[in-house]
Design a protein around this motif. Structure first.
Motif, short mmCIF file in Angstrom:
data_model
loop_
_atom_site.label_atom_id
_atom_site.label_comp_id
_atom_site.label_asym_id
_atom_site.label_seq_id
_atom_site.Cartn_x
_atom_site.Cartn_y
_atom_site.Cartn_z
N LYS A 485 20.45 51.97 -10.08
CA LYS A 485 20.40 50.53 -9.89
C LYS A 485 21.75 49.98 -9.43
CE LYS A 485 16.74 49.51 -13.23
NZ LYS A 485 16.37 48.77 -14.47
N ILE A 486 21.68 48.98 -8.54
CA ILE A 486 22.88 48.37 -7.98
C ILE A 486 23.07 47.02 -8.67
CG2 ILE A 486 24.08 47.82 -5.84
CD1 ILE A 486 21.73 49.21 -4.37
N SER A 487 24.24 46.79 -9.22
CA SER A 487 24.50 45.55 -9.95
C SER A 487 25.90 45.04 -9.64
CB SER A 487 24.33 45.78 -11.46
OG SER A 487 25.16 46.84 -11.90
N VAL A 495 26.21 49.52 -1.45
CA VAL A 495 26.46 48.08 -1.45
C VAL A 495 26.64 47.58 -0.02
CG1 VAL A 495 28.02 46.26 -2.24
CG2 VAL A 495 27.44 48.15 -3.76
N ASP A 496 27.29 48.37 0.84
CA ASP A 496 27.43 47.99 2.25
C ASP A 496 26.05 47.84 2.89
OD1 ASP A 496 30.15 48.06 1.96
OD2 ASP A 496 30.41 50.02 2.91
N TRP A 497 25.17 48.80 2.60
CA TRP A 497 23.81 48.74 3.15
C TRP A 497 23.09 47.49 2.65
CZ3 TRP A 497 19.01 48.47 0.89
CH2 TRP A 497 17.90 48.70 1.71
N LEU A 498 23.20 47.22 1.34
CA LEU A 498 22.54 46.06 0.75
C LEU A 498 23.04 44.78 1.40
CD1 LEU A 498 20.82 44.67 -1.44
CD2 LEU A 498 22.79 44.87 -2.98
N SER A 499 24.34 44.65 1.56
CA SER A 499 24.92 43.46 2.17
C SER A 499 24.42 43.27 3.60
CB SER A 499 26.45 43.55 2.14
OG SER A 499 27.04 42.45 2.80
N ALA A 500 24.34 44.38 4.35
CA ALA A 500 23.88 44.30 5.74
C ALA A 500 22.43 43.86 5.82
CB ALA A 500 24.08 45.65 6.42
N GLN A 501 21.59 44.39 4.93
CA GLN A 501 20.17 44.02 4.98
C GLN A 501 19.97 42.56 4.59
OE1 GLN A 501 18.34 46.21 6.49
NE2 GLN A 501 20.13 47.54 6.39
N GLY A 518 29.59 41.09 -5.39
CA GLY A 518 30.17 39.96 -6.11
C GLY A 518 29.17 38.84 -6.36
N VAL A 519 29.71 37.67 -6.66
CA VAL A 519 28.90 36.52 -7.03
C VAL A 519 27.98 36.10 -5.89
CG1 VAL A 519 28.97 34.09 -7.73
CG2 VAL A 519 30.61 35.72 -8.69
N THR A 520 28.52 36.06 -4.67
CA THR A 520 27.72 35.61 -3.52
C THR A 520 26.56 36.56 -3.26
OG1 THR A 520 29.67 34.58 -2.52
CG2 THR A 520 27.79 35.04 -1.07
N MET A 521 26.84 37.87 -3.30
CA MET A 521 25.77 38.84 -3.06
C MET A 521 24.73 38.78 -4.17
SD MET A 521 26.07 42.93 -2.16
CE MET A 521 27.47 42.60 -1.12
N ALA A 522 25.16 38.61 -5.41
CA ALA A 522 24.21 38.49 -6.52
C ALA A 522 23.32 37.27 -6.35
CB ALA A 522 24.97 38.42 -7.85
N ARG A 523 23.90 36.18 -5.85
CA ARG A 523 23.10 34.97 -5.60
C ARG A 523 22.06 35.24 -4.52
NH1 ARG A 523 26.40 31.09 -2.39
NH2 ARG A 523 25.65 32.54 -0.81
N ASP A 524 22.46 35.95 -3.44
CA ASP A 524 21.53 36.28 -2.36
C ASP A 524 20.42 37.20 -2.86
OD1 ASP A 524 23.07 34.75 -0.69
OD2 ASP A 524 24.14 36.45 0.21
N GLY A 538 19.13 39.57 -10.32
CA GLY A 538 20.31 39.93 -9.54
C GLY A 538 20.65 41.40 -9.56
N ILE A 539 19.82 42.22 -10.21
CA ILE A 539 20.03 43.68 -10.25
C ILE A 539 19.05 44.34 -9.29
CG2 ILE A 539 19.94 45.74 -11.70
CD1 ILE A 539 20.69 43.94 -14.07
#
Length: 572
Positions: A485-487, A495-501, A518-524, A538-539
């Motif tokens: 799990k990514i948290s 995490v790079d892949w998650l951010s890109a998608q 971080g906070v921004t990615m968790a919000r997204d 957010g997980i």
């Protein structure tokens, strides 16, 4: 048919319940919040109503995804039952064996007694029980009264059975009757799901087109949105029907953008409304559509004759030849021009391999073909993924291909959301375990594949549920570098892949590699989870990643999910 012309990956406005296209408006989220409140409030009735096609079933499926682990759920989707039949169905859904008394009265009493004993045992074990009844406007007053009596069992703190009624607006009128006042007083939460607003309608269309792969400039101009909202009344299923037909009309007319005339003609076709006189352009694309349909019918019947080795009836062959000649010119012109507009050569005709589903009213005889060797079923699943599996642990073997197993007891409700083939664990009458591969799903049927068989078998869902208790295993493709799990706080390739998608799906700025979760990615992530009806924690676990894969177009096998024929024909 029109996907290549508009350079789409899939048909964007199918009425099939594809979770990749799930759009949760503010109204849908409020409805879901009411249902979740009702589930955790300690029993009684919860009421969700809405017009046909408003998205009630979508909200219900989101609820099933978020049901707490300590809840047992019984789901009744065909409530046109007598009191005795309903009680038997509830016992079957909760996997209760009430026995088989000789008379109907004794059978009903046996079901109630067994259900009461089960609810007490569940409460002692810290479990809650939820009964969901869809299309509840079809319930008779006698059945509703029996449901009220079932909720009489309670402790000093809570009722032991939570009942969720989902139905059309007339359900509210039913509960307002004087003879049902006792039940109405036990409704602890109710919500009427209204249609989408004009702004939400535009967002809904844009979202579905984006998921289907449309470029930034999709064929529905903003100026058309008020007209689409007026014609569809903001009801999602009507929006799907209208927009799908409009895309087909634009394709037939070789137009890259939907025009008001095309929308009006599409509305006449699917809603049988009169928006004025049909113009020459509308008649032109009607003729083109008829040509396409005629060619498809001709080809389909010819294929069927070849498949079964039978000669066509001469009279039928003559009619088909006449129809083919009548529509050939318009079909060839519209099809070839469409491909040229898309910058592609006209497609060559290639045979399409299909699977013939064989109808079966009973699953027990088919279980003879179902294997008790789970590895054989895994090999079938592996074939769909292009992975050759041996007799070693399949879940360990597929990880070398960055594919993981997902095991669940969520049943067909979860599989509809995940939309992927899965190995179903079945039981015969002697409680022996068997395994079959689920390849297709509709509202009433399932398509199963058995080892050693060349054809899928079609089985009624009601029959399947007698042998399927909800346990299944499926595959999903993990992102690069995945280890769990990514948290928040994690970094690295995953995490790079998650951010890109997330950036690509949301249409935001291009992501920068090397950033932390971080906070921004968790919000997204939470926003993505809310949109798709997942628990917004957010997980990023397996379910969230499966939905991300679908939204991002990661190549994975999917179920053949067929819409119900009656809904397609009715236009509602």
């Amino acid at each position: 048919m029109y996907t290549q012309f508009f350079q789409l990956k899939q048909v964007p406005f199918s009425i099939a319940p594809d979770p990749r296209y799930l759009f949760m408006s503010e109204r849908h989220r409020e409805a879901l919040a009411h249902l979740l409140y009702g589930v955790g409030s300690g029993g009684g009735f919860v009421l969700l109503t809405g017009e046909i096609g408003a998205g009630k079933t979508t909200v219900c499926r989101c609820l099933l995804e978020q049901i707490p682990e300590n809840c047992h759920v019984a789901y009744i989707f065909n409530p046109k039952l007598s009191v005795g039949e309903l009680l038997q169905s509830i016992c079957e859904e909760f996997r209760i064996e009430p026995g088989a008394p000789a008379t109907a009265e004794a059978s009903a009493k046996a079901c109630v007694d067994a259900l009461n004993a089960y609810l007490l045992q569940s409460h002692a074990a810290g479990k809650n029980n939820v009964l969901i009844i869809d299309e509840a406007q079809n319930l008779t007053p006698e059945v509703l009264e029996q449901l009220r009596l079932l909720t009489n069992l309670e402790t000093s703190e809570r009722k032991l059975l939570q009942v969720i009624l989902i139905g059309q607006p007339e359900l509210r009128a039913m509960l307002a009757r004087p003879e049902l006042e006792q039940l109405a007083q036990r409704v602890i939460a109710r919500y009427h799901l209204d249609a989408l607003s004009p702004q939400e309608t535009a967002g809904y269309i844009h979202y579905r087109m984006s998921i289907a792969g449309a470029a930034a400039l999709h064929p529905f101009p903003a100026a058309l949105m008020p007209k689409i909202h007026r014609l569809t009344r903001g009801i999602p299923r009507r929006i799907n029907l209208l927009c799908d037909r409009a895309l087909l009309g634009a394709y037939a007319a070789s137009r890259s953008e939907i025009t008001p005339a095309i929308i009006e003609q599409a509305a006449r076709e699917v809603f049988d409304v009169d928006n004025g006189t049909t113009g020459a352009a509308a008649r032109h694309w009607q003729l083109a559509i008829a040509g396409i349909a005629g060619a498809m019918l001709t080809g389909a019947l010819a294929w069927a004759w070849q498949l079964h080795g039978a000669a066509p009836d001469p009279a039928v062959q003559a009619v088909l030849a006449a129809q083919a000649g009548k529509y050939k010119l318009s079909h060839d012109i519209s099809t070839n021009y469409a491909w040229q507009r898309a910058g592609m050569p006209s497609p060559a005709r290639t045979p399409v391999a299909t699977t013939q589903a064989l109808a079966s009213t009973e699953l027990a005889p088919l279980l003879v073909e179902a294997t008790q060797d789970q590895s054989a079923a895994f090999r079938l699943l592996g074939q769909l993924w292009g992975i050759a599996l041996g007799k070693d642990d399949p879940c360990a073997a597929v990880q070398s291909r960055n594919v993981h197993c997902h095991t669940s007891t969520g049943g067909l409700a979860e599989l509809r959301l995940l939309n992927r083939p899965a190995i179903l664990k079945l039981q015969d009458d002697k409680q022996r375990r068997h395994h079959a591969l689920l390849t297709g799903l509709s509202d009433t049927k399932a398509e199963l594949r058995f080892p050693g068989s060349e054809q899928d078998r079609e089985v009624d869902l009601k029959t399947l549920q007698k042998h399927f208790k909800g346990e299944f295993v499926t595959f999903w493709r993990a992102p690069p570098g995945y280890s769990g799990k990514i948290s928040p706080g994690h970094t690295g390739e995953t995490v790079d892949w998650l951010s890109a998608q997330l950036s690509r799906i949301d249409g935001g700025v291009e992501s920068v590699p090397g950033q932390a979760f971080g906070v921004t990615m968790a919000r997204d992530v939470r926003q993505f989870q809310k949109t798709h009806g997942l628990q917004p924690d957010g997980i990023v676990g397996a379910r969230t990643l499966m939905f991300l894969n679908s939204a991002a177009g990661v190549p994975e096998p999917h179920l053949q999910i067929h819409p119900p024929l009656t809904n397609t024909l009715a236009g509602e």
